[in-house]
Design a protein around this motif. Structure first.
Motif, PDB file in Angstrom:
ATOM      1  N   SER A  20     -20.479  34.034-109.841  1.00 14.27           N
ATOM      2  CA  SER A  20     -21.728  33.947-109.104  1.00 14.27           C
ATOM      3  C   SER A  20     -21.488  34.311-107.647  1.00 14.27           C
ATOM      4  O   SER A  20     -22.259  35.027-107.015  1.00 14.27           O
ATOM      5  CB  SER A  20     -22.293  32.528-109.183  1.00 14.27           C
ATOM      6  N   ALA A  21     -20.363  33.804-107.133  1.00 19.65           N
ATOM      7  CA  ALA A  21     -20.085  34.026-105.717  1.00 19.65           C
ATOM      8  C   ALA A  21     -19.747  35.497-105.443  1.00 19.65           C
ATOM      9  O   ALA A  21     -20.348  36.136-104.580  1.00 19.65           O
ATOM     10  CB  ALA A  21     -18.937  33.120-105.285  1.00 19.65           C
ATOM     11  N   GLY A  23     -19.837  39.182-105.647  1.00 19.49           N
ATOM     12  CA  GLY A  23     -20.789  40.166-106.141  1.00 19.49           C
ATOM     13  C   GLY A  23     -21.086  41.135-105.028  1.00 19.49           C
ATOM     14  O   GLY A  23     -20.212  41.477-104.221  1.00 19.49           O
ATOM     15  N   LEU A  24     -22.332  41.513-104.934  1.00 20.34           N
ATOM     16  CA  LEU A  24     -22.710  42.463-103.892  1.00 20.34           C
ATOM     17  C   LEU A  24     -22.447  41.904-102.501  1.00 20.34           C
ATOM     18  O   LEU A  24     -22.237  42.642-101.556  1.00 20.34           O
ATOM     19  CB  LEU A  24     -24.193  42.792-104.033  1.00 20.34           C
ATOM     20  N   GLY A  25     -22.464  40.556-102.389  1.00 13.85           N
ATOM     21  CA  GLY A  25     -22.230  39.939-101.085  1.00 13.85           C
ATOM     22  C   GLY A  25     -20.905  40.382-100.495  1.00 13.85           C
ATOM     23  O   GLY A  25     -20.824  40.782 -99.333  1.00 13.85           O
ATOM     24  N   ALA A  26     -19.853  40.300-101.305  1.00 18.62           N
ATOM     25  CA  ALA A  26     -18.523  40.656-100.810  1.00 18.62           C
ATOM     26  C   ALA A  26     -18.336  42.172-100.734  1.00 18.62           C
ATOM     27  O   ALA A  26     -17.745  42.683 -99.788  1.00 18.62           O
ATOM     28  CB  ALA A  26     -17.452  40.038-101.712  1.00 18.62           C
ATOM     29  N   TYR A 103     -31.920  41.684-104.703  1.00 14.50           N
ATOM     30  CA  TYR A 103     -30.574  41.943-105.229  1.00 14.50           C
ATOM     31  C   TYR A 103     -30.646  42.965-106.361  1.00 14.50           C
ATOM     32  O   TYR A 103     -29.796  43.845-106.488  1.00 14.50           O
ATOM     33  CB  TYR A 103     -30.049  40.612-105.765  1.00 14.50           C
ATOM     34  N   PHE A 224     -24.426  33.272 -98.290  1.00 17.65           N
ATOM     35  CA  PHE A 224     -24.807  34.225 -99.338  1.00 17.65           C
ATOM     36  C   PHE A 224     -23.635  34.462-100.281  1.00 17.65           C
ATOM     37  O   PHE A 224     -23.766  34.415-101.496  1.00 17.65           O
ATOM     38  CB  PHE A 224     -25.233  35.544 -98.678  1.00 17.65           C
ATOM     39  N   LEU A 226     -21.007  32.719-100.981  1.00 19.31           N
ATOM     40  CA  LEU A 226     -20.595  31.623-101.873  1.00 19.31           C
ATOM     41  C   LEU A 226     -21.773  31.099-102.702  1.00 19.31           C
ATOM     42  O   LEU A 226     -21.642  30.104-103.398  1.00 19.31           O
ATOM     43  CB  LEU A 226     -19.976  30.472-101.072  1.00 19.31           C
ATOM     44  N   SER A 227     -22.898  31.747-102.623  1.00 21.31           N
ATOM     45  CA  SER A 227     -24.112  31.323-103.352  1.00 21.31           C
ATOM     46  C   SER A 227     -24.501  29.875-103.047  1.00 21.31           C
ATOM     47  O   SER A 227     -24.946  29.163-103.937  1.00 21.31           O
ATOM     48  CB  SER A 227     -23.945  31.430-104.872  1.00 21.31           C
ATOM     49  N   VAL A 230     -28.846  27.184-102.339  1.00 21.99           N
ATOM     50  CA  VAL A 230     -29.997  27.427-103.208  1.00 21.99           C
ATOM     51  C   VAL A 230     -29.851  26.698-104.553  1.00 21.99           C
ATOM     52  O   VAL A 230     -30.523  27.029-105.518  1.00 21.99           O
ATOM     53  CB  VAL A 230     -30.219  28.935-103.463  1.00 21.99           C
ATOM     54  N   VAL A 232     -27.828  26.874-106.829  1.00 20.70           N
ATOM     55  CA  VAL A 232     -27.251  27.588-107.970  1.00 20.70           C
ATOM     56  C   VAL A 232     -25.955  26.907-108.406  1.00 20.70           C
ATOM     57  O   VAL A 232     -25.696  26.704-109.595  1.00 20.70           O
ATOM     58  CB  VAL A 232     -26.978  29.065-107.588  1.00 20.70           C
ATOM     59  N   SER A 318     -23.385  37.622-110.749  1.00 17.99           N
ATOM     60  CA  SER A 318     -24.128  36.920-109.691  1.00 17.99           C
ATOM     61  C   SER A 318     -25.602  36.815-110.043  1.00 17.99           C
ATOM     62  O   SER A 318     -26.223  35.767-109.869  1.00 17.99           O
ATOM     63  CB  SER A 318     -23.996  37.650-108.355  1.00 17.99           C
ATOM     64  N   MET A 322     -28.593  33.489-110.540  1.00 18.03           N
ATOM     65  CA  MET A 322     -29.897  33.288-109.896  1.00 18.03           C
ATOM     66  C   MET A 322     -30.978  33.061-110.940  1.00 18.03           C
ATOM     67  O   MET A 322     -31.838  32.202-110.792  1.00 18.03           O
ATOM     68  CB  MET A 322     -30.261  34.504-109.043  1.00 18.03           C
TER      69      MET A 322
HETATM   70  N1  PFF Z   1     -23.043  35.233-103.978  1.00 23.87           N
HETATM   71  C1  PFF Z   1     -23.705  36.397-104.472  1.00 23.87           C
HETATM   72  C2  PFF Z   1     -23.058  37.612-103.870  1.00 23.87           C
HETATM   73  O1  PFF Z   1     -22.331  37.465-102.885  1.00 23.87           O
HETATM   74  O2  PFF Z   1     -23.271  38.708-104.329  1.00 23.87           O
HETATM   75  C3  PFF Z   1     -25.158  36.410-104.158  1.00 23.87           C
HETATM   76  C4  PFF Z   1     -25.886  35.166-104.558  1.00 23.87           C
HETATM   77  C5  PFF Z   1     -25.813  34.697-105.857  1.00 23.87           C
HETATM   78  C6  PFF Z   1     -26.638  34.512-103.633  1.00 23.87           C
HETATM   79  C7  PFF Z   1     -26.503  33.569-106.211  1.00 23.87           C
HETATM   80  C8  PFF Z   1     -27.328  33.390-103.981  1.00 23.87           C
HETATM   81  C9  PFF Z   1     -27.259  32.936-105.257  1.00 23.87           C
HETATM   82  F1  PFF Z   1     -27.923  31.870-105.574  1.00 23.87           F
END
Ligand code: PFF
Length: 441
Positions: A20-21, A23-26, A103, A224, A226-227, A230, A232, A318, A322
């Motif tokens: 989950s953590a 993903g596109l964030g990193a 996303y 973002f 580490l998700s 929210v 999750v 990820s 959500m």
């Molecule tokens: N952590 C995910 C990423 O970095 O791509 C994005 C994300 C997933 C944000 C789940 C929020 C969430 F609840």
């Protein structure tokens, strides 16, 4: 409770949480945020925000979820009945749905790129660059909405299969493969002529960028990625058995995340400078630079296909988290059908996301507080919703749990426990408040 699905193994849980953590964030967002906000200073602030603010909140979410063993709303309702705390769960659900709505636009771009890569057609035409190719792809309204829908469809199909069948399995193989691939790319990027400029950009601080705004953006990125904030991670931890050590799970997830972010940076920035681009390309950065680097590799076309498949996996692990929070809250204690709810939820999110998909093309003229629709939803969720959620979660775990409870949940040495307690009670909430107020002005 026993009828509820659970993760079968600890490693399954850590990988799913890491899935989950990471993903596109990193891979997509971190490089472009760093690229547009001073490189090294952003990176330093980002790492500090992870360890001092975001990781303690992640651990708090694990605690609340594992204790609750229910969806985020019910977990709060049962632990603190007759209080409004459960609203944190609903807020998380709305934020997660909004995040998924944009996303999935970027998830769609990956599908567009993958489609072209498979046909070995991911090359700019004569006289064009990878930057103009990127723009022409995302501007096409039909394609943008179509691939966004396709991406959400993939997400629904996995979520409807449930925890063991879908989420755990999907997470297990992709992470090691992704690591290995990144290492190969880093080596190629670092051996390009002029690569050192990029390394300097990442590691030699340019203090002029040390501003409240950079701090807010770094904090947003730390949440973002580490998700957190929210709920999750509350949801995922609710599927976790009592014996797992949530502190070490949290630290693992944070470290893996930072590593992947830095690797993504080390692929992208050296190549940016070596290939004559600038780092402030915005959301297109990874999509412009990565194909350009592959072009410099023997069998680059083939590698590019594999890379986008891995990126797609990372992104989907990820996106399923959500949708999972939305679905788990909607199911609650009812006997509602997971499959039906996953489809309805996914469809709604798709509809909400269409304006974001179009905001790079035919709706690019629409602006909300000076931002495009896509950027506005991103800002609202990332820089307002997530910090606010994280603030409430830290207050909850820090002050509403009696010390015996959180100590028992964390089950670690005194030093570790009291460090966490100080961070969650004092450092996180105060830092979030200050940065939030400063950054939003
Ligand atoms: N952590 C995910 C990423 O970095 O791509 C994005 C994300 C997933 C944000 C789940 C929020 C969430 F609840």
């Amino acid at each position: 409770m026993s009828s509820r699905d659970q993760f079968t193994t600890k490693i399954g849980f850590v990988l799913a949480a890491a899935g989950s953590a990471i993903g596109l964030g990193a891979i997509w967002k971190f490089p472009y945020m760093a690229g547009s906000n001073g490189g090294s200073v952003f990176i330093l602030l980002f790492i500090a925000c992870i360890f001092f603010i975001s990781l303690p909140v992640l651990i708090a979410e694990f605690m609340i979820g594992r204790r609750g063993q229910k969806d985020a709303v019910t977990s709060f309702k049962e632990q603190v009945p007759h209080t409004p705390w459960y609203m944190v769960g609903y807020m998380g659900m709305i934020m997660a749905a909004l995040i998924l709505s944009f996303y999935s636009v970027v998830g769609g771009w990956i599908l567009s790129y993958l489609g072209r890569a498979v046909r070995f057609a991911l090359k700019p035409a004569e006289g064009e660059t990878f930057a103009s190719l990127f723009t022409s792809i995302i501007q096409n309204p039909w394609e943008a909405v179509f691939v966004q829908g396709l991406f959400i469809l993939l997400t629904i199909v996995i979520v409807q299969a449930g925890i063991k069948g879908g989420i755990e399995k999907a997470s297990k193989f992709m992470m090691p493969a992704l690591f290995i691939f990144f290492i190969i790319l880093v080596v190629r990027s670092l051996t390009l002529d002029g690569a050192m400029e990029g390394v300097r950009f990442m590691f030699v601080p340019n203090w002029e960028f040390l501003t409240a705004k950079t701090f807010l953006l770094a904090l947003g990125q730390a949440f973002f990625t580490l998700s957190v904030g929210v709920s999750v991670m509350i949801t995922y931890a609710s599927y976790l058995g009592k014996n797992e050590n949530i502190g070490s799970a949290g630290i693992n997830v944070a470290i893996m995340n930072i590593l992947i972010s830095l690797l993504a940076g080390l692929v992208i920035f050296p190549a940016v400078f070596a290939l004559g681009y600038t780092p402030d390309q915005g959301p297109g950065l990874a999509f412009i630079i990565i194909p350009a680097v592959f072009e410099q590799l023997p069998m680059g076309g083939l590698f590019l296909i594999i890379f986008f498949i891995l990126l797609l996996f990372a992104t989907i692990t990820s996106s399923i988290s959500m949708l999972e929070i939305v679905v788990s809250i909607a199911i609650g204690d009812r006997k509602a059908s997971r499959v039906r709810i996953a489809w309805i939820g996914g469809l709604l999110i798709f509809i909400i996301g269409i304006p974001s998909a179009l905001s790079f093309g035919i709706w690019s003229h629409i602006s909300i507080f000076g931002k495009s629709i896509f950027d506005a939803v991103d800002f609202l969720t990332n820089n307002i919703g997530m910090p606010l959620g994280a603030l409430l979660i830290s207050i909850f775990a820090g002050y509403y749990y009696r010390i015996e409870i959180s100590k028992q949940e964390l089950n670690t040495t005194n030093v570790m426990y009291y460090t966490w307690l100080a961070l969650i009670r004092v450092v996180s909430p105060i830092a979030i408040l200050i940065i939030f107020i400063q950054g939003i002005k």
